[in-house]
Design an enzyme around this catalytic site. Sequence first.
Site, PDB file in Angstrom:
ATOM      1  N   ILE A 199       0.837  -1.207   0.000  1.00 54.22           N
ATOM      2  CA  ILE A 199       0.000   0.000   0.000  1.00 54.22           C
ATOM      3  C   ILE A 199       0.871   1.256   0.000  1.00 54.22           C
ATOM      4  O   ILE A 199       0.627   2.205  -0.750  1.00 54.22           O
ATOM      5  CB  ILE A 199      -1.004  -0.042   1.177  1.00 54.22           C
ATOM      6  N   ASN A 211      12.079  -0.407   6.772  1.00 56.96           N
ATOM      7  CA  ASN A 211      13.219  -1.245   7.174  1.00 56.96           C
ATOM      8  C   ASN A 211      13.346  -2.485   6.284  1.00 56.96           C
ATOM      9  O   ASN A 211      14.180  -3.351   6.551  1.00 56.96           O
ATOM     10  CB  ASN A 211      13.132  -1.643   8.653  1.00 56.96           C
ATOM     11  N   ALA A 224       3.713   1.729   8.025  1.00 57.20           N
ATOM     12  CA  ALA A 224       4.653   0.714   8.512  1.00 57.20           C
ATOM     13  C   ALA A 224       4.044  -0.110   9.647  1.00 57.20           C
ATOM     14  O   ALA A 224       3.798   0.413  10.740  1.00 57.20           O
ATOM     15  CB  ALA A 224       5.934   1.403   9.006  1.00 57.20           C
ATOM     16  N   TYR A 246      -3.789  -8.586  15.522  1.00 60.27           N
ATOM     17  CA  TYR A 246      -3.519  -7.553  14.523  1.00 60.27           C
ATOM     18  C   TYR A 246      -4.505  -6.390  14.673  1.00 60.27           C
ATOM     19  O   TYR A 246      -4.108  -5.227  14.790  1.00 60.27           O
ATOM     20  CB  TYR A 246      -3.611  -8.175  13.111  1.00 60.27           C
ATOM     21  N   ASN A 304     -11.055  -4.983   2.192  1.00 59.83           N
ATOM     22  CA  ASN A 304     -10.064  -5.804   1.464  1.00 59.83           C
ATOM     23  C   ASN A 304      -9.449  -5.034   0.298  1.00 59.83           C
ATOM     24  O   ASN A 304     -10.089  -4.865  -0.744  1.00 59.83           O
ATOM     25  CB  ASN A 304     -10.701  -7.100   0.990  1.00 59.83           C
ATOM     26  N   GLY A 359     -10.785 -18.204  12.210  1.00 59.22           N
ATOM     27  CA  GLY A 359     -10.905 -16.764  12.448  1.00 59.22           C
ATOM     28  C   GLY A 359     -11.547 -15.968  11.325  1.00 59.22           C
ATOM     29  O   GLY A 359     -11.671 -14.745  11.437  1.00 59.22           O
TER      30      GLY A 359
HETATM   31  N1  UFG Z   1      -9.451 -17.322   0.918  1.00 57.03           N
HETATM   32  C1  UFG Z   1      -9.657 -18.560   0.324  1.00 57.03           C
HETATM   33  N2  UFG Z   1      -8.559 -19.199  -0.195  1.00 57.03           N
HETATM   34  C2  UFG Z   1      -7.300 -18.684  -0.135  1.00 57.03           C
HETATM   35  C3  UFG Z   1      -7.102 -17.409   0.484  1.00 57.03           C
HETATM   36  C4  UFG Z   1      -8.202 -16.758   1.002  1.00 57.03           C
HETATM   37  O1  UFG Z   1     -10.768 -19.075   0.251  1.00 57.03           O
HETATM   38  O2  UFG Z   1      -6.367 -19.355  -0.607  1.00 57.03           O
HETATM   39  C5  UFG Z   1     -10.618 -16.613   1.462  1.00 57.03           C
HETATM   40  C6  UFG Z   1     -10.495 -16.290   2.946  1.00 57.03           C
HETATM   41  O3  UFG Z   1     -10.892 -17.387   3.722  1.00 57.03           O
HETATM   42  C7  UFG Z   1     -11.415 -15.073   3.045  1.00 57.03           C
HETATM   43  C8  UFG Z   1     -11.278 -14.379   1.680  1.00 57.03           C
HETATM   44  O4  UFG Z   1     -10.726 -15.378   0.812  1.00 57.03           O
HETATM   45  O5  UFG Z   1     -12.723 -15.493   3.206  1.00 57.03           O
HETATM   46  C9  UFG Z   1     -10.362 -13.174   1.711  1.00 57.03           C
HETATM   47  O6  UFG Z   1      -9.134 -13.567   2.343  1.00 57.03           O
HETATM   48  P1  UFG Z   1      -7.841 -12.629   2.390  1.00 57.03           P
HETATM   49  O7  UFG Z   1      -6.788 -13.378   3.140  1.00 57.03           O
HETATM   50  O8  UFG Z   1      -7.527 -12.152   1.018  1.00 57.03           O
HETATM   51  O9  UFG Z   1      -8.323 -11.365   3.219  1.00 57.03           O
HETATM   52  P2  UFG Z   1      -8.962 -11.266   4.685  1.00 57.03           P
HETATM   53  O10 UFG Z   1     -10.397 -10.879   4.494  1.00 57.03           O
HETATM   54  O11 UFG Z   1      -8.675 -12.443   5.504  1.00 57.03           O
HETATM   55  O12 UFG Z   1      -8.073 -10.096   5.311  1.00 57.03           O
HETATM   56  C10 UFG Z   1      -8.254  -8.743   5.006  1.00 57.03           C
HETATM   57  C11 UFG Z   1      -6.899  -8.048   5.027  1.00 57.03           C
HETATM   58  C12 UFG Z   1      -6.294  -8.108   6.412  1.00 57.03           C
HETATM   59  C13 UFG Z   1      -7.274  -7.501   7.393  1.00 57.03           C
HETATM   60  C14 UFG Z   1      -8.602  -8.193   7.296  1.00 57.03           C
HETATM   61  C15 UFG Z   1      -9.590  -7.467   8.139  1.00 57.03           C
HETATM   62  O13 UFG Z   1      -6.041  -8.645   4.095  1.00 57.03           O
HETATM   63  O14 UFG Z   1      -5.086  -7.377   6.438  1.00 57.03           O
HETATM   64  O15 UFG Z   1      -9.082  -8.162   5.951  1.00 57.03           O
HETATM   65  O16 UFG Z   1     -10.596  -8.313   8.506  1.00 57.03           O
HETATM   66  F1  UFG Z   1      -6.841  -7.631   8.654  1.00 57.03           F
END
Ligand code: UFG
Length: 330
Positions: A12, A32, A74, A141, A170, A284
């Site tokens: 970002i 860093n 950061a 986090y 996201n 989670g």
């Molecule tokens: N997912 C899959 N397969 C994968 C990877 C992800 O099905 O291989 C799913 C996850 O379970 C989730 C969705 O895709 O349902 C999105 O997952 P991401 O890991 O891309 O993103 P998150 O929603 O988990 O996380 C985002 C940000 C984090 C932040 C969070 C806040 O990336 O930094 O939202 O809730 F903390």
Amino acid sequence: MNVLVTGGAGYIGSHATKILLERGENVSVIDNLSTGYKQAVDDRASFYNIDIKDKQAVYNVLVKNKIDAVIHFAAFSLVGESMKYPLKYYDNNVYGTKVLLDAMVDANVKTIIFSSTAAVYGDHKKMPITEEFAENPTNTYGDTKLAMEKMMKWADIAHGIKYIALRYFNVAGAYYTGEIGESHNPETHLIPLILQVPLGKREFISIFGNDYSTPDGTCIRDYIHIEDLIEAHIFAMHKLISTRKSNYYNLGSGEGYSVKEMIEAARKVTHHPIKAVQAERRAGDPARLIASSKKAEKELGWVRKYPKVEDIIASAWKFHQKHKEGFKNE
Ligand code: UFG
């Protein structure tokens, strides 16, 4: 204006740096390189390989470059890792922000835009999430980001440091030229992982869980294009400089897409069949996360240029085709 971007070598931060430079701002970057890449930092920025926990070094950069405003990215940002190593997250995110604010107080820099997260809200049944919802993070986090926001509130009251915290949902996509984009190692985010299939780097994408209470059983998220996200930071910075009023805003699209819908959209964009395999739920993961960004639209005058997920995926696809191996530090 002289702007300091912390974490400017990250996904970002590197986009913020480039877009600020395009707007004619002078940009200094500190990073860093623990998770960022020097390669992602636009050459026109002054780059400092320093840690935000090094107060003297941060102070020197603030003074030398006559910084008017800080945009603070950061931080460590992996939910799973934060649960395994919570103290690492408190040290880097919370203590690091404390040192940065200390240096700002000493250097008399009073404006900061802060990269926060939807994870500060935790689990809510009602959607979309507005800024009125209670903050109740369910992972370390999100808790560190909330602690950072609170620290800014008290630093405002005591030292007059004005802040705007932006709570992202996201973030995805890449700069329109494909020069920079999302490159994490290891990669955990959905869109880059989906695109590894047409790139020939993985055989299939795993769908984490198909028994959520959503129409197709897979998790729903609110995806926002990185360029739209950065635009909101620029609006926020100007607003803060003119009003001198601290605030916080959600940044999302108000629309949710399921994991299956995202895979289907990626098939359309890449013209590749993209094999998907059902897998266990990931610990989670909330079923649905959708933001209301009405406050940012109304108060910051923020309008998204890339509301379609296909456009977000297409920009990511352009980047990944150009940088098949992602970024690397020498
Ligand atoms: N997912 C899959 N397969 C994968 C990877 C992800 O099905 O291989 C799913 C996850 O379970 C989730 C969705 O895709 O349902 C999105 O997952 P991401 O890991 O891309 O993103 P998150 O929603 O988990 O996380 C985002 C940000 C984090 C932040 C969070 C806040 O990336 O930094 O939202 O809730 F903390």
